[in-house]
Structure formats: C-alpha cells, structure tokens
Design a protein around this motif. Sequence first.
Motif, PDB file in Angstrom:
ATOM      1  N   GLU A  36       0.749  -1.196   0.089  1.00 51.90           N
ATOM      2  CA  GLU A  36      -0.052  -0.022  -0.074  1.00 51.90           C
ATOM      3  C   GLU A  36       0.923   1.171  -0.008  1.00 51.90           C
ATOM      4  O   GLU A  36       1.825   1.373   0.636  1.00 51.90           O
ATOM      5  CB  GLU A  36      -0.929  -0.082   1.031  1.00 51.90           C
ATOM      6  N   TRP A  37       0.533   2.244  -0.883  1.00 55.45           N
ATOM      7  CA  TRP A  37       1.206   3.637  -0.681  1.00 55.45           C
ATOM      8  C   TRP A  37       0.216   4.625  -0.661  1.00 55.45           C
ATOM      9  O   TRP A  37      -0.801   4.609  -1.629  1.00 55.45           O
ATOM     10  CB  TRP A  37       2.265   3.426  -1.636  1.00 55.45           C
ATOM     11  N   GLY A  38       0.583   5.912  -0.364  1.00 56.88           N
ATOM     12  CA  GLY A  38      -0.325   7.039  -0.412  1.00 56.88           C
ATOM     13  C   GLY A  38       0.692   8.084   0.063  1.00 56.88           C
ATOM     14  O   GLY A  38       1.712   8.029   0.807  1.00 56.88           O
ATOM     15  N   LEU A  39       0.124   9.199   0.172  1.00 60.05           N
ATOM     16  CA  LEU A  39       0.777  10.548   0.747  1.00 60.05           C
ATOM     17  C   LEU A  39       0.728  10.331   1.942  1.00 60.05           C
ATOM     18  O   LEU A  39      -0.134  10.014   2.785  1.00 60.05           O
ATOM     19  CB  LEU A  39      -0.119  11.742   0.345  1.00 60.05           C
ATOM     20  N   GLY A  40       1.996  10.810   2.630  1.00 59.28           N
ATOM     21  CA  GLY A  40       2.339  10.752   3.988  1.00 59.28           C
ATOM     22  C   GLY A  40       2.189  11.986   4.811  1.00 59.28           C
ATOM     23  O   GLY A  40       1.255  12.903   3.994  1.00 59.28           O
ATOM     24  N   LEU A  61       6.095  13.438  -0.190  1.00 59.32           N
ATOM     25  CA  LEU A  61       6.314  12.390   0.622  1.00 59.32           C
ATOM     26  C   LEU A  61       5.418  11.212   0.828  1.00 59.32           C
ATOM     27  O   LEU A  61       3.992  11.439   0.692  1.00 59.32           O
ATOM     28  CB  LEU A  61       6.330  12.977   2.021  1.00 59.32           C
ATOM     29  N   TYR A  62       5.795   9.740   0.567  1.00 60.76           N
ATOM     30  CA  TYR A  62       4.684   8.875   0.566  1.00 60.76           C
ATOM     31  C   TYR A  62       4.905   7.856   1.741  1.00 60.76           C
ATOM     32  O   TYR A  62       6.051   7.647   1.998  1.00 60.76           O
ATOM     33  CB  TYR A  62       4.984   8.211  -0.799  1.00 60.76           C
ATOM     34  N   GLU A  63       3.942   7.296   2.218  1.00 55.19           N
ATOM     35  CA  GLU A  63       3.959   6.424   3.131  1.00 55.19           C
ATOM     36  C   GLU A  63       3.670   4.933   2.623  1.00 55.19           C
ATOM     37  O   GLU A  63       2.746   4.802   1.847  1.00 55.19           O
ATOM     38  CB  GLU A  63       2.985   6.537   4.311  1.00 55.19           C
ATOM     39  N   ILE A  64       4.639   4.188   2.465  1.00 55.18           N
ATOM     40  CA  ILE A  64       4.437   2.748   1.957  1.00 55.18           C
ATOM     41  C   ILE A  64       4.476   1.675   3.056  1.00 55.18           C
ATOM     42  O   ILE A  64       5.233   1.608   4.201  1.00 55.18           O
ATOM     43  CB  ILE A  64       5.904   2.439   1.025  1.00 55.18           C
ATOM     44  N   THR A  65       3.413   0.825   2.923  1.00 53.69           N
ATOM     45  CA  THR A  65       3.066  -0.255   3.870  1.00 53.69           C
ATOM     46  C   THR A  65       3.344  -1.576   3.216  1.00 53.69           C
ATOM     47  O   THR A  65       2.838  -1.646   2.041  1.00 53.69           O
ATOM     48  CB  THR A  65       1.833  -0.218   4.507  1.00 53.69           C
ATOM     49  N   VAL A  66       3.998  -2.693   3.585  1.00 58.12           N
ATOM     50  CA  VAL A  66       3.982  -3.823   3.231  1.00 58.12           C
ATOM     51  C   VAL A  66       3.735  -4.745   4.141  1.00 58.12           C
ATOM     52  O   VAL A  66       4.206  -4.781   5.181  1.00 58.12           O
ATOM     53  CB  VAL A  66       5.422  -4.152   2.668  1.00 58.12           C
ATOM     54  N   LYS A 123      -5.552   5.641  -0.785  1.00 57.00           N
ATOM     55  CA  LYS A 123      -4.322   4.936  -1.039  1.00 57.00           C
ATOM     56  C   LYS A 123      -4.393   3.858  -2.141  1.00 57.00           C
ATOM     57  O   LYS A 123      -5.358   3.447  -2.465  1.00 57.00           O
ATOM     58  CB  LYS A 123      -3.917   4.130   0.314  1.00 57.00           C
ATOM     59  N   THR A 124      -2.984   3.598  -2.756  1.00 56.30           N
ATOM     60  CA  THR A 124      -3.152   2.868  -3.796  1.00 56.30           C
ATOM     61  C   THR A 124      -2.429   1.524  -3.219  1.00 56.30           C
ATOM     62  O   THR A 124      -1.655   1.420  -2.400  1.00 56.30           O
ATOM     63  CB  THR A 124      -2.280   3.264  -4.890  1.00 56.30           C
TER      64      THR A 124
END
Length: 815
Positions: A439-443, A476-481, A452-453
């Motif tokens: 998942e990623w989206g603006l932080g 700035l992006y927040e990325i979740t794995v 989020k995408t």
Amino acid sequence: MAGLGACNLAGAALIILLLPRSLEQCGHISLSAPVVRLGDPITASCIISQNCSHLDSESHIVWKLEAELQPGKRQQYLPNGTLQSTITLPHLNRSRALLSCCLHWGNSLQILDQAELQAGYPPATPHNLSCLMNLTTNSLTCQWEPGPNTHLSTNFTLKSFKSRGNCQSQEDSIRDCVPEDGQSHCSIPRKHLQLYQNMGIWVQAKNALGTSVSQKLCLVPMDVVKLEPPTLWALGPSPEVAPPQPGCLSLRWETWKPSLHIDQKCELRHQPRLGEASWDLMRCTRWRLPGHWSNWSPSLELTTTQRAPIVRLDTWWRQRQLDPRTVDVQLFWQPVPLEEDSGQIQGYLVSWRPSDQAGADPMLCNTTELNCTFQLPSEAREVTLEAYNTAGTSHPTPVVFLESGGPPLGRLHTMARDPHSLWVGWEPPSPQPRGYVIEWGLGPPSPSGSPKTWRMEHNGSIAGTLLQENIRPFQLYEITVTPLYQDTKGPSQHIYAYSQEMAPSHGPELHLRHIGKTWAQLEWVPEAPELGKSPLTHYTIFWTNAQDRSFSTVLNASSHSFVLRGLEPSSLYHVHLMAASLAWATNSTSLTLMTLALEESELHILLGLFSLLVLLICLCGAAQLCCRPRKNPLWPSVPDPAHSSLGSWVPTTTTEDTFQMPSLRDSSMPPITKITVLEEEEKKPGPWESNDSSGTCGLPSLVQAYVLQGDPRVPCTQPQPQSGTSDQVLYVQVLGSPTGPGPGHYLRCDSTQPLLGGLTPSPKSYENLWFQTSPLGTPEPLVPNPEDDCIFETLLDFPLLQGLRVSGVEGLGGF
C-alpha cells in the motif's frame, strides 16, 4: 489585334482610345515560336507597314511584357520602306504572358499589336496504369498518374487494341478513349471489348512541346473484374435457428445479384471494441480465378450475447473496532481477467452468512466501485465477493480476515528511481510467504483518510517491486508492506520516502570572523536537516578581487569555516558560499571584505629585502665573470700557436680558393705554392723587429694568398705595409706538389715571431731539420740570400709546423 487601344508609360492606369483609321492594320507581331520551354529565350518582331509612313519619320517602337517596359530592342527600316523592331527575351519564366508592340502617339503609347506568349514543359510519361472491369457499368475503367504539371494544355488519350497473342501483335484497333479535362481515368464500353481476349492498353500524353506514352499493359478484361460488395445481415431469434453461444454472433450475407453466376469467396472482418458494440465488414472476390477484391460491405453494429464474468478478484481489507461486539470493515478488490473475453462486469456483490442462519446470504454491498465499507459482528471471519452481469455471476471469492501471527519482514528500504516511481525492497522472511500486499499513499501532513493505492504480489519469493501508479515528484509517501501466509498474515511495516528530494531551501549565512593583511577567516552555521530536502554533499566558496579575477575552492559538508590565504593587502574582495546536494545547489548571502593595509615598517623591511636580493644577484654575476677565462666575447679568439695544431684552426678552403696544381714531376712547369698569411691584429713593432718595409712582400693585414711560379728564391719585390704591432703572428699554409721530387717550400715575409729571431744555435735534428738530404745522398744546405727581404727556408725550419701534415710531398722523406 491591331488598333486595340493605348498603354501608358507608368503602367498604373490603362487608357483605352480608338485609333484613327490611318493607324488600323498598322503594325503586326510575329514570334519565333508560339510556345517555348519554360526558361528558354524567345524572339518577337513588330513591323509597321507602309500605310503608316505618314507618321513621324523618327517614330520609335516600344515593347511591353504585361505592364513592364522591355529593354534591348533593335529597330531598322527595311528596303520596302517598312519599320521593323526586334526584341529577344533571354529567359521566359512565365507560363503565360502578353507581349505588346506600342508606338508613341501624342502623350500616350498606342498599342499596334499584341501576342500571347506560352511556356511550359513537354509532357511527362504517364505511369501507374491500372484497369478494372466493372460489371455494374459494364465497362473497363483504366486510371493513371499524369505526372508533374507542364503549364500547357496537355491531352491524354487511352489507346488499346485486341490481340490473340501476348500483346506482341495487334489484331484489331479499339476506339480511343479521351477523358474529360483534368481527369486521369477513362472507361472503354463493353461493346468494344472481348471479355476473354487479350488487350494491349497504354496512355498517350501530348502538348505543344512533344508527346510521351506510358508502358503498355496487357490483360484480359475478366481477369481484372471487381465485384460489388455483398450485403451483410444479422440473424435474429427464430425457432429454426438456435440462439448463439455467449460471446458469439449469428450473421448471414447475400452476394451481388449480377455476379451470382460467378464463383466467389468472401472475407469477413470484425473489430471488437471492449465494452462497446463490435463492427463487422465483408468483401468478396472471384474464386479460383484472377480478380480483385470488392469493396467492404457497409458496416454493421452488433452486440454479442452476455457471458458471466470469468475473473479472479484480489482482495484486501482494513478493520477498525467500533465496540466490543462490532467491527468496521473496509474491503478493497481488483478484478483480474482470466480469459481474453472474460465478460463485461456490471457490478459487485458482497455478502455474509452467519453460521447459525440458513438460506440466502444477507447482502452487505452491491456496488460498481472497487471498495465497500460495512459492519460485522466481532466474531465474523469471512465474507463472499462476486462479480456479475446480465448473464450471471462469477465464481464466489471468499474473503478471510486473517489474524496477524506470521513472521515479519526483514529490512524494509526504498529508493527513488525517477520523479514518478519508487522502488521498495525487503528481505523475505522464513518461512516464505505466499504473497505480499503493498500500500502507498501521501504521508503526513496529508489527512489520514486520503485514498491509498494498493497492489497484491502473488509471488512470495520476490524481494521488492517498483511502484509507478499515482507517484508524483517532491511528495512524501507512506509505504506499507504486509506478508501473507496460508492461514495468517505478518505484521505490516511502514516506511516513508520521497519520490524526488528537493534542494535546500536556502544556504547557510556567511560571516567574517577574523581578517589580516593577506588572509581572512570565514565561518557559517550549517542548516538543520529538513524533511524532503536532499542532504548537503559539499560547499563551494567563491571570491573575486577588484580586477574581477575569480577563485574558488570546494569543501566537504562537515566544514564550518575556511581561511582565505594569498590575498593582497588593502584590497576589496566579494565572497559567497554555495551549498550543494545531489538534487540541487543553492547560494548563501554574499559577503564583501577588505584586507588590512601594510604598516610603514613592513614596507621598509620589504624594500630592504628586495635591495639585498638585487645585490646578491649582482655579486654572483661578477664572481662568475671573474672566474671564467679572459676572453673577449665580441670577436673570436685566435688560438695559441704553441698549444694548438694548424689543422684544427686553419680556415677552411672554399671553392674559390682551390687551384688546380700542375704536377711537380713535369720539368717544364715551375712549382706552384699557395701561401695564406693570417694576421691577428695590427700592433706597434717591438724593439727587436725591423721597421724597414721597403722590401717586404705585399701582404694584407689579415689574410693574403699568393701563387708563386718559378724559382722560389726569386726576390720578392712587392711592397708590404709596415706592421704596427709587436705581437704580430704570421702563419702560413704550405701546399706541396703531389708529384714533385723536391721538397716543399714556404714563404715567410717579415716574420716578427720571436721564435725565429736567429738561425743559431741550430736546433736538434728532431726539432729543426736544417739540412735536407739531396737526391744523391749528400746534405744540401739552403742558405738564405742576404739581398732578399723575404727569407726562404725549408718547411722543416719552422718548429711550429713540425706537426703540420702536408699531403703530396714525397721529398720530405720520413717527416
């Protein structure tokens, strides 16, 4: 066209006048050629007949091309009394132009005659000739490409003939076919054709400058037949015809009726457009015989029957506990087609069946979106997702809400590949997951509910993926794995990254800490790191003096101060600092400084040091001159005869100084000796030298050469200038005869050499050979003549010349 009107000289307005009857039929223009090639010359003549003789005898003919007066005309009276004017246009660059012959009449120019000039090109060869047999018009239609424009009227003619062979021989001619003006096709009627007989066809192009023909085409009319397109129909529902399968269409067509007797094959073409109706086209041609394809039939828009969606639905969810008994679920999904024609999706259904309830599942969502939010009891662990259309639904996809119990990922890292993509990588855990959800989206500081995408990776062995959707630069992006296992999932891990880092907003402020006469110490305070700003990599300091000479130096990012050295006292400098990163560079504030001036005592010290340096250089130069041998550098020095060999310093004999010496063996020829006398310089004579010059030989002050013929004892009577030196040194060059039996001799005139001051005491035999052995073996002294002022001695009487190597004198014995 005689007597048409008048043309003024200015060419701005045209005055039309009726000419008197005496001027009618007065002039006539004749051309060298009615039509010429574009750019070629053309000649025109205008003749005024005798019935115009009552005009002024000095009448002058004027030529005009359109409205322009033309120079270069010639005018003369012919023997029959007519007046003729001739003009040549060297380059006719207009395809059409009007040439006028005018005559002065009153205050205007009267037009006597006009002629139209035409220019162009010969016709090009027609090409790309092709023919089709049209059964609708029942004619053979041929078309061609005429080629470039000729600027002239060009006539095209389609010519043909019948032939039973291979068009090598002509049997019957066919009537020519002439197309309409401007067209490049023509049709031969059926009545002039033999449908199954060979025909020879070609095109002829003709204009005023020439004729050209195309290549000949040999064909059989029925072999080039082109059928009309068929008619396409869609089969509707009927009891006789079974309904088409899902994704299929039922069609029928009818061929063109006049061609029913011809065997044909047809071609069907269709282009499906996903989500819209399809269009289909059909055409036909002769079967098993030569022919041309017909045009495509009119288009037909049809829609296939629906089929249930054949897709795989990838799902992901977020849960939020509302209270101990209720949980809020946000479900996301993405359809993945499993076949090329997977069916059109019209919506999605989300349902949940409680474990204690029978019958149909209660509906949670019916939406066309790719997400749905609903509430479930805390004990609910699974829902069902389906895609549907009018033909049915897809296979149900169970969505199991997994608990977080699997191992976490290893090190999570990210890197910006370009402003519109991010690479995220990790270390796969053990055991290997069955997949990952990214998942990623603006932080922050974006709102928490911003969209989020997400994406699911089904390959659990990968260690990273490239994110390219919804990535913008300088954000700035927040990325979740999250790793997915068979019955559980691992904990989600987060990381923040910029798709492209920006340059520092401003550089550090530059300050002057200390300054001296030739140096200045600068310092600055580094800026605090900013989020999204690329870290500094180095500093660059630039400084410029009053003469606009620039200097610079590069410092690492850990530097906080720098000392400028090598500055000039009492000078103005401009300094600025540039901070640079991998992304960009920015300048800090500029600083202007002036170095301190030198004190008076320092100036005295510098002046003294400079004077001491100059004195030291002078002393070194004087010492070097004193230690070196005393030589005058203005002219070459003469070698010391007592410490040198004549062979090493005797002047080189040039071509002019070389004489052909006769053989001394010839008794009829006297010996010849060449004597070269060198004098160092003119000095006063010594007290022991004779000043009597009345009987001296005439030798020049530097070099004199003599060739003596006859007895060398003949007195020399030539006068010689008195030598005015006490250190006079005379040297001789002695040449001996290579064949003479006697000894060689030398001439020494007024020698003041102290070594020859007297003849006694006699030197030893190895120092001065006073006696010379005669051919008979008895010594024969050579006594000088007291009456001569020139002393003749043997060559061996000169001690300085004992080392002289004389070639060709065999009489010297072993010397």
